[in-house]
Write a protein that holds these residues in place. Structure first.
Motif, PDB file in Angstrom:
ATOM      1  N   ILE A  85      50.064  47.450  49.104  1.00 40.52           N
ATOM      2  CA  ILE A  85      50.492  47.060  47.753  1.00 40.52           C
ATOM      3  C   ILE A  85      49.288  46.981  46.817  1.00 40.52           C
ATOM      4  O   ILE A  85      49.328  47.478  45.688  1.00 40.52           O
ATOM      5  N   ALA A  86      48.197  46.380  47.281  1.00 36.25           N
ATOM      6  CA  ALA A  86      46.986  46.256  46.456  1.00 36.25           C
ATOM      7  C   ALA A  86      46.389  47.626  46.153  1.00 36.25           C
ATOM      8  O   ALA A  86      45.902  47.864  45.042  1.00 36.25           O
ATOM      9  N   SER A 126      50.739  45.483  54.862  1.00 39.46           N
ATOM     10  CA  SER A 126      51.604  45.617  53.696  1.00 39.46           C
ATOM     11  C   SER A 126      50.895  45.149  52.425  1.00 39.46           C
ATOM     12  O   SER A 126      50.968  45.814  51.376  1.00 39.46           O
ATOM     13  N   SER A 127      50.180  44.030  52.500  1.00 42.28           N
ATOM     14  CA  SER A 127      49.478  43.530  51.303  1.00 42.28           C
ATOM     15  C   SER A 127      48.366  44.488  50.879  1.00 42.28           C
ATOM     16  O   SER A 127      48.136  44.674  49.679  1.00 42.28           O
ATOM     17  N   TYR A 153      48.512  49.189  43.472  1.00 50.85           N
ATOM     18  CA  TYR A 153      48.242  48.463  42.224  1.00 50.85           C
ATOM     19  C   TYR A 153      46.927  48.936  41.598  1.00 50.85           C
ATOM     20  O   TYR A 153      46.864  49.222  40.401  1.00 50.85           O
ATOM     21  N   PRO A 186      42.921  41.888  48.683  1.00 49.89           N
ATOM     22  CA  PRO A 186      44.115  41.337  48.033  1.00 49.89           C
ATOM     23  C   PRO A 186      44.103  41.633  46.528  1.00 49.89           C
ATOM     24  O   PRO A 186      43.057  41.915  45.944  1.00 49.89           O
ATOM     25  N   ILE A 187      45.260  41.547  45.913  1.00 49.16           N
ATOM     26  CA  ILE A 187      45.382  41.896  44.500  1.00 49.16           C
ATOM     27  C   ILE A 187      44.445  41.064  43.623  1.00 49.16           C
ATOM     28  O   ILE A 187      43.848  41.593  42.682  1.00 49.16           O
ATOM     29  N   GLU A 214      52.002  42.088  57.963  1.00 45.46           N
ATOM     30  CA  GLU A 214      51.957  41.500  56.615  1.00 45.46           C
ATOM     31  C   GLU A 214      50.656  41.865  55.906  1.00 45.46           C
ATOM     32  O   GLU A 214      50.650  42.189  54.709  1.00 45.46           O
ATOM     33  N   HIS A 215      49.555  41.815  56.649  1.00 43.52           N
ATOM     34  CA  HIS A 215      48.257  42.160  56.061  1.00 43.52           C
ATOM     35  C   HIS A 215      48.224  43.636  55.659  1.00 43.52           C
ATOM     36  O   HIS A 215      47.762  43.974  54.557  1.00 43.52           O
TER      37      HIS A 215
END
Length: 120
Positions: A38-39, A34-35, A42, A104-105, A31-32
């Motif tokens: 994504i960030a 993946s985040s 972004y 994180p985002i 999960e980390h």
């Protein structure tokens, strides 16, 4: 139980317990990852919108190259003051570059806000 998993070098009991926890709960690690992915995408998207060149596809950091002339040292100082992990400004052959660790985002939004306030 912990002695069965002893490493060839010394480690403390807390480190072994934490390592065992994450091995047993590997979905948290995924999960980390993946985040972070994504960030990173972004941040790259937002920087491209600002016409800023970004390099990095697989790691937890990106290399950002600035073409516009502004006080890069001031940007680095502001980012470090706000606990955003960077390296820079880098030396030759890339003196207008910084390395930014992806978070994180909401942290990447903070990075973009500081960037916009310094570049203006």
């Amino acid at each position: 139980m912990l002695s069965k998993k002893r490493l060839a070098y010394e480690s403390n009991a807390l480190s072994l317990v934490v390592a065992e926890y994450f091995l047993d709960n590997y979905h948290y690690v995924l999960e980390h990852i993946s985040s972070i992915n994504i960030a990173r995408e972004y941040l790259k998207y937002e920087l491209h919108k600002r016409d800023i060149e970004v390099f990095g596809r697989y790691s937890n950091y990106v290399l950002i190259e600035f073409k516009v002339d502004f006080d890069l040292v001031k940007l680095c100082t502001e980012l470090k003051k706000n606990n955003i992990y960077i390296r820079g400004p880098l030396q030759n052959p890339r003196p207008r570059c910084i390395l930014v660790t992806i978070g994180p985002i909401h942290i990447m939004d903070k990075f973009l806000h500081i960037l916009d306030s310094v570049i203006v």
